[in-house]
Design a protein around this motif. Sequence first.
Motif, PDB file in Angstrom:
ATOM      1  N   THR A   8       0.846  -1.192   0.000  1.00  0.00           N
ATOM      2  CA  THR A   8       0.000   0.000   0.000  1.00  0.00           C
ATOM      3  C   THR A   8       0.880   1.240   0.000  1.00  0.00           C
ATOM      4  OG1 THR A   8      -0.183   0.119   2.401  1.00  0.00           O
ATOM      5  CG2 THR A   8      -1.884  -1.149   1.241  1.00  0.00           C
ATOM      6  N   CYS A  69      -4.760   6.338   0.894  1.00  0.00           N
ATOM      7  CA  CYS A  69      -4.006   5.087   0.976  1.00  0.00           C
ATOM      8  C   CYS A  69      -4.552   4.194  -0.121  1.00  0.00           C
ATOM      9  CB  CYS A  69      -4.184   4.434   2.337  1.00  0.00           C
ATOM     10  SG  CYS A  69      -3.283   2.873   2.481  1.00  0.00           S
ATOM     11  N   GLN A  71      -3.970   0.603  -2.758  1.00  0.00           N
ATOM     12  CA  GLN A  71      -3.331  -0.679  -3.040  1.00  0.00           C
ATOM     13  C   GLN A  71      -3.820  -1.103  -4.415  1.00  0.00           C
ATOM     14  OE1 GLN A  71      -4.654  -4.140  -0.775  1.00  0.00           O
ATOM     15  NE2 GLN A  71      -2.524  -4.763  -0.628  1.00  0.00           N
ATOM     16  N   VAL A 112      -3.847   0.282   8.327  1.00  0.00           N
ATOM     17  CA  VAL A 112      -4.068   1.358   7.357  1.00  0.00           C
ATOM     18  C   VAL A 112      -4.358   2.670   8.076  1.00  0.00           C
ATOM     19  CG1 VAL A 112      -5.546   2.156   5.455  1.00  0.00           C
ATOM     20  CG2 VAL A 112      -4.779  -0.229   5.528  1.00  0.00           C
TER      21      VAL A 112
END
Length: 178
Positions: A8, A69, A71, A112
């Motif tokens: 991430t 964030c 991914q 996260v």
Amino acid sequence: MTEARPSTTIRRATLDDAAPLAQLAERTFRDAFDDVNTPADMALHCETSYGEAIQSAEIADPDRVTLVCEQDARLLGYAQLRWGPAPGSVVANNPGEIQRLYVERECHGKGVAVDLMKASIEEMRRRRVDVIWLGVWELNPRAIAFYRKFGFVPVGEHVFQLGSDPQRDIVMARPTEA
């Protein structure tokens, strides 16, 4: 900007993020609060707080920074920071607010939110903020406990208007260099 977990990345949002950020913001807000608020109040709040145009304006605002964030090009969470006046209970020369910090439900407990908080604090340092503050709903013990882990302490309260419902937020603050 900052490596979060092995796959991430946390970075500043761009205008290209506005549409997916609007969807993420509304979805995570609803995940957190749908069960404890009326459908009408939730609808009104989401209508006035989320949408591609709203998120575009927030991303472009020089008094805000939105961190995302991601991914594999999928947004997992975000934090929104802003500068300007703080409630009177926040004693600071140059305050900064963590206005929003939300992550997908599937990411709870996976680091996260921790990484977004660390990146938010880092951004506040870069902006020479001396005190970081935030408002958290008094009926959200999980969030209150999370913020306490980062040194935030209650310093006051303010009203958060959710649709037609004036709710009590606890104002929490911490020195940037804690």
